[in-house]
Each structure stands twice: as structure tokens, then as C-alpha cells.
Design an enzyme around this catalytic site. Structure first.
Site, short mmCIF file in Angstrom:
data_model
loop_
_atom_site.label_atom_id
_atom_site.label_comp_id
_atom_site.label_asym_id
_atom_site.label_seq_id
_atom_site.Cartn_x
_atom_site.Cartn_y
_atom_site.Cartn_z
N VAL A 11 0.75 -1.24 -0.12
CA VAL A 11 0.02 -0.13 0.13
C VAL A 11 0.88 1.39 -0.10
O VAL A 11 0.79 2.09 -0.84
CB VAL A 11 -0.82 -0.05 1.15
CG1 VAL A 11 -1.65 1.33 1.43
CG2 VAL A 11 -1.97 -0.92 1.02
N ASP A 29 10.25 3.33 6.64
CA ASP A 29 9.99 1.94 6.88
C ASP A 29 10.92 1.38 7.80
O ASP A 29 11.98 1.82 7.73
CB ASP A 29 9.96 0.95 5.78
CG ASP A 29 9.30 -0.26 5.60
OD1 ASP A 29 8.13 -0.26 5.12
OD2 ASP A 29 9.71 -1.11 6.30
N THR A 83 -2.13 -4.77 9.25
CA THR A 83 -3.11 -4.90 10.63
C THR A 83 -3.47 -6.29 10.52
O THR A 83 -4.63 -6.70 9.95
CB THR A 83 -4.31 -3.92 10.33
OG1 THR A 83 -4.65 -4.04 8.99
CG2 THR A 83 -4.05 -2.57 10.67
N CYS A 257 -5.78 -9.12 2.99
CA CYS A 257 -7.22 -8.57 3.37
C CYS A 257 -8.13 -9.55 3.18
O CYS A 257 -8.95 -9.42 4.44
CB CYS A 257 -7.48 -7.62 2.04
SG CYS A 257 -6.24 -6.11 1.92
N ARG A 325 1.41 -14.19 1.61
CA ARG A 325 0.45 -14.19 3.04
C ARG A 325 -0.71 -15.00 2.89
O ARG A 325 -1.66 -14.81 2.11
CB ARG A 325 0.45 -12.65 3.32
CG ARG A 325 1.87 -11.98 3.75
CD ARG A 325 1.77 -10.59 3.69
NE ARG A 325 1.32 -10.07 2.58
CZ ARG A 325 0.94 -8.47 2.43
NH1 ARG A 325 1.07 -7.72 3.88
NH2 ARG A 325 0.38 -8.08 1.48
N1 LIG Z 1 -2.16 -5.45 0.26
C1 LIG Z 1 -3.06 -5.19 -0.26
O1 LIG Z 1 -3.61 -5.32 -1.26
C2 LIG Z 1 -3.86 -4.33 0.62
C3 LIG Z 1 -5.06 -3.57 0.12
C4 LIG Z 1 -5.78 -2.57 0.73
C5 LIG Z 1 -5.51 -2.44 2.12
N2 LIG Z 1 -4.54 -3.00 2.57
C6 LIG Z 1 -4.03 -2.70 3.96
O2 LIG Z 1 -3.04 -1.62 3.98
C7 LIG Z 1 -2.27 -1.99 5.28
C8 LIG Z 1 -0.98 -2.39 4.82
O3 LIG Z 1 -0.96 -3.39 4.03
P1 LIG Z 1 0.41 -3.72 3.02
O4 LIG Z 1 -0.27 -5.07 2.07
O5 LIG Z 1 0.96 -2.58 2.45
O6 LIG Z 1 1.29 -4.25 4.18
P2 LIG Z 1 3.04 -4.74 3.70
O7 LIG Z 1 3.36 -5.91 4.70
O8 LIG Z 1 3.16 -5.27 2.33
O9 LIG Z 1 3.68 -3.45 3.99
C9 LIG Z 1 3.71 -2.86 5.44
C10 LIG Z 1 5.09 -2.42 5.69
O10 LIG Z 1 5.09 -1.58 6.66
C11 LIG Z 1 6.39 -1.67 7.36
N3 LIG Z 1 6.38 -1.41 8.77
C12 LIG Z 1 5.54 -2.14 9.98
N4 LIG Z 1 5.70 -1.47 11.03
C13 LIG Z 1 6.12 -0.26 10.64
C14 LIG Z 1 6.14 0.71 11.54
N5 LIG Z 1 5.92 0.68 12.82
N6 LIG Z 1 6.78 1.92 10.96
C15 LIG Z 1 7.27 1.99 9.59
N7 LIG Z 1 7.25 0.86 8.97
C16 LIG Z 1 6.67 -0.23 9.15
C17 LIG Z 1 6.81 -3.06 7.10
O11 LIG Z 1 8.31 -3.19 7.15
C18 LIG Z 1 6.41 -3.35 5.48
O12 LIG Z 1 7.35 -2.91 4.64
C19 LIG Z 1 -2.90 -3.09 6.02
O13 LIG Z 1 -3.68 -2.39 6.75
C20 LIG Z 1 -3.69 -3.83 4.85
O14 LIG Z 1 -4.83 -4.43 5.52
C21 LIG Z 1 -3.78 -3.78 1.79
#
Ligand SMILES: NC(=O)c1ccc[n+]([C@@H]2O[C@H](COP(=O)([O-])OP(=O)(O)OC[C@H]3O[C@@H](n4cnc5c(N)ncnc54)[C@H](O)[C@@H]3O)[C@@H](O)[C@H]2O)c1
Length: 401
Positions: A11, A29, A83, A257, A325
């Protein structure tokens, strides 16, 4: 504007790619390796081209950092951290908590803080805002808003620009500034009356998918027992021009998700004393699919998989992404091993999983196709073993759902 994005995963990096066309973006990050690669202009996310990151770096509109104080003077901060669920399938807000600590303790000026991470209604108002205020050095009176992310990794027709975006602030000023920010790179913005509506809408979108996938998986079992084709049945139902939406059966749901978000809705329902029967049942049906599939394969193969060589093909949770995942392939492999099979896996996109390299296609007695990437050669997959079970419905000539 100077924009800080907390989390540079699927995201956060996707937002960074679009926002950096108009703003100066600092991607924070905690993962040192990703940050190092990003600063070399190398993207680790499908759907975000390395060239886009490199171009943004070149014009001075993007840099990644592990040093949170780099976001101290940003105008907008976007939260995009995981999350997940705890072991007992409850919301795990620990990443949000640590992001809030970072934001609160580092910001030196009043900023608009937007949460894009998916969570239950009330998270922005009752969790994020108080936590950031707790860690804020000064009385900066930040603005808070929500804009749930709808990105579908691997998808090219709908992206950040043309997918309508929900948003709402805790105050009219926060709402207006959120609109200004996203309107610089999104075509259609949909304002809702409260952040809780936006949070609930996001959860329901994914719950809708989870429940319908479970329903069609249940129909797959019923169709097989009736001796009819689920795919022909679905195609027939899909000729109705209204009131029907086609979902396809599969080995289950995966990713960050669909298997996760409905449990956030069930959690908040339980808090309010309301049953979330559909959500819980859908979860069960989808989680039972790997066992159902392995049982079908066992019955077709003389009633035992003991010592059989089985290859699981496609371990990513969906086609054309490397994301493993919550992949149902994991449960298929576990079930096969419990039934005594020797299991290998093949996935040209995932390549390495649990420290193990993808094995070459073929060489087993049985193949089970969990995910079919477009780069896979369908006839090679069909010839990979004497018996091929296809969970995707895309391989003509294979056994399957
Ligand atoms: N992947 C999807 O398709 C998608 C779609 C819509 C919504 N979301 C939501 O978006 C959010 C993020 O999902 P994602 O898929 O991008 O996750 P991801 O795991 O791909 O990325 C999250 C990033 O956050 C970093 N991180 C973790 N804790 C941190 C902190 N305290 N400070 C800074 N960086 C930190 C991690 O190292 C990682 O690079 C989640 O809530 C998810 O449900 C995801």
C-alpha cells in the site's frame, strides 16, 4: 506538499509512486533492506515499477528512510502498516501502535495524519488520535482522517488514479485537506459523513468477497456430489443480467485482506454483542477447502497419499503476484504432509518460500494447481504429472473443482 508515508509495502509504496508525481515523498519503513533497495531505485512490489521510483528519486520527489525524524516537517503523514490478526484471530494493532509512537514523537509541526491501514470502525477516533496525542511533544493539534486503501495488487485496469477513494476527517478541516491531498492524484473522491462509515465500508467490501467465495466453494462441493460441473452451473447462472455476481471456487482465500478483514468486523460486532454468523461460517468454509481438495485427490488416487510424490503448483495466494501471506497453498501442503505425501512446490514468481527454492515443474506422481500465473504454460502444467488436479478451473482436461 511534503508527505511522509509510514510503511513502504504494497500500500505505502503504491501511494508513494502516485503521490511523488506531485509532492515530495519520504517513505519511512522499519525494514532496512527494503529502504536500501528503494533508495537505489529498486521496487520490491509488483505493480510499482522500479523506473517509477528511480524517476521520482531523480527529480528529488522520493526517498526512503529508516530514520523516523526525517518525517518531522511533513505536511501530510499517511499510515500504511500491516493490520494482521493475533494467534486467536483478534485484531493486532501493534504495528499501528508503533507507527503512532513514531509519528507522535517525531512531528515538529501540525500535520494532517491519514490512516490507510484497514481496521475496525472507531480505530481513527478512539485509538490512533489519542495515541499520537500521547506521544506528541507539543500541543500541535494535528488533523486526522481516514481513507481506506482499495489497491488490488497485480491489477492494471484499476489503480490509485481511477479507483474511487472514500475519505472522511474527524473535523471539517481534516476532511477538506484530505480532499485536497488525494485530488492531486485520484480522479474520483467519495466523501462520507464520518471516519467510521469509511472504516466499515472497507471491511464490508472484503467481507462481501469472503462470504461469496465461501458460498461458491460450498457450491463446488455440492456440485461435485451431484455429479455436475460447478463451472457450467456458474456460467449458466451468470447469464442472468441482474441480481447475480459470479465468484469462482478455489482452494480458499489468501493475502493480507480477504482472510483478515472480516475478522475485524466480527470482532467489533462481538464487542457490541451482535452475532457475525456469516463471517464466521465463511471463514470456516474457506479454511476447510484445502482438506476437501486433498481428500478429493486421495480418493482419486486409490484412497491413500502415503509416500506419494505430490507437487503443489502456484503457491502465491493469487495469480501474478509473489505474495504468499495467508496463502491456501500452505494449508494444502500441510494436509498433504499429514496424509503422508512427499510434497514439493513450484512457483516461478515466488521463487523462494520459507527459505526453500521453487522446484522445477514436474517430476511428481500428482500435481495440484493452487494458483495459475499467466506466465505458466498451461499445457506444460497439464503434462507435469500423470494426475493433475486443478483448483482454478482454468485447465481443460485436468481433474478439479
Ligand atoms: N496489500 C493489499 O492488497 C491491501 C489492500 C488494501 C488495504 N490494505 C491494508 O493496508 C495496510 C498495509 O498493508 P500492506 O499490504 O501494504 O502491508 P505490507 O506488509 O506489504 O507493508 C507494510 C510495511 O510496513 C512496514 N512497517 C511495519 N511496521 C512499521 C512501523 N511501525 N513503521 C514503519 N514501517 C512499518 C513493514 O516493514 C512493511 O514494509 C494493511 O492494513 C492492509 O490491510 C492492503
Amino acid at each position: 506538499m511534503e508527505v511522509g508515508i509510514i510503511g513502504q509495502g504494497y500500500v505505502g509504496l503504491t501511494i508513494a509512486a502516485f503521490a511523488s508525481k506531485h509532492h515530495k515523498v519520504i517513505g519511512f519503513d522499519t525494514n532496512f533492506e527494503s529502504v536500501t533497495q528503494l533508495n537505489k531505485g529498486i521496487s520490491h512490489i509488483e505493480g510499482v515499477a522500479s523506473e517509477v521510483i528511480a524517476a521520482a528519486i531523480k527529480i528529488g520527489n522520493y526517498r526512503a528512510t529508516t530514520n523516523v525524524s526525517d518525517i518531522s516537517n511533513t505536511d501530510v503523514v499517511v499510515i500504511a502498516v500491516p493490520t494482521p490478526l493475533t494467534m486467536d484471530r483478534k485484531p493486532d494493532l501493534s504495528f499501528i501502535d508503533s507507527a503512532c509512537r513514531s509519528i507522535g514523537s517525531s512531528l515538529n509541526k501540525r500535520a494532517l495524519i491519514i490512516n490507510e491501514s484497514t481496521s475496525f470502525p472507531g480505530t481513527l477516533r478512539n485509538h490512533i488520535k489519542p495515541l499520537i496525542e500521547k506521544y506528541s511533544k507539543k500541543d500541535l493539534d494535528h488533523l486526522y482522517a481516514i481513507s481506506p486503501e482499495r489497491v488490488d495488487p497485480g491489477r492494471t485496469d484499476w489503480n490509485q488514479k481511477n479507483t474511487p477513494r472514500l475519505y472522511s476527517g474527524l473535523t471539517p478541516e481534516a476532511t477538506a485537506r484530505t480532499r485536497d491531498f488525494y485530488s492531486s492524484f485520484c480522479d474520483e473522491l467519495v466523501e462520507v459523513s464520518t471516519p467510521e462509515v469509511a472504516e466499515a465500508a472497507k471491511l464490508f467490501e472484503n467481507t462481501f468477497r469472503q462470504v461469496n467465495i465461501a458460498l461458491v466453494n460450498e457450491l463446488a462441493e455440492i456440485s461435485h456430489a451431484l455429479g455436475i460441473s460447478i463451472h457450467e452451473t456458474l456460467d449458466a447462472a451468470n447469464t442472468k443480467p441482474y441480481g447475480f455476481m459470479k465468484f469462482n471456487p478455489s482452494a480458499g482465500v489468501g493475502g493480507h485482506c480477504i482472510p483478515v478483514d472480516p475478522s475485524y468486523l466480527a470482532y467489533v460486532a462481538a464487542e457490541k454483542g451482535v452475532p457475525a454468523t456469516f463471517i464466521e461460517r465463511a471463514n470456516e468454509v474457506n479454511l476447510e477447502m484445502p482438506k476437501y481438495i486433498v481428500d478429493r485427490v486421495r480418493i482419486d488416487n486409490g484412497g491413500s497419499l502415503k509416500n506419494k510424490l505430490v507437487q503443489v503448483i502456484g503457491v502465491a495466494y493469487k495469480p501474478d503476484v509473489a505474495d504468499v501471506r495467508e496463502t491456501p497453498a500452505e494449508l494444502v501442503i500441510k494436509e498433504l504432509q499429514e496424509q503422508g505425501a512427499f510434497v514439493s512446490w513450484h512457483d516461478p514468481i515466488v521463487k523462494v518460500w520459507h527459505g526453500e527454492e521453487s522446484s522445477p515443474l514436474g517430476g511428481a506422481e500428482i500435481s495440484i494447481v493452487v494458483t495459475l500465473h499467466s506466465e505458466m504454460n498451461v499445457s506444460a502444467v497439464l503434462q507435469s504429472a500423470p494426475y493433475v488436479f486443478d483448483t482454478t478451473g482454468k485447465i481443460i482436461g485436468a481433474r478439479g473443482l
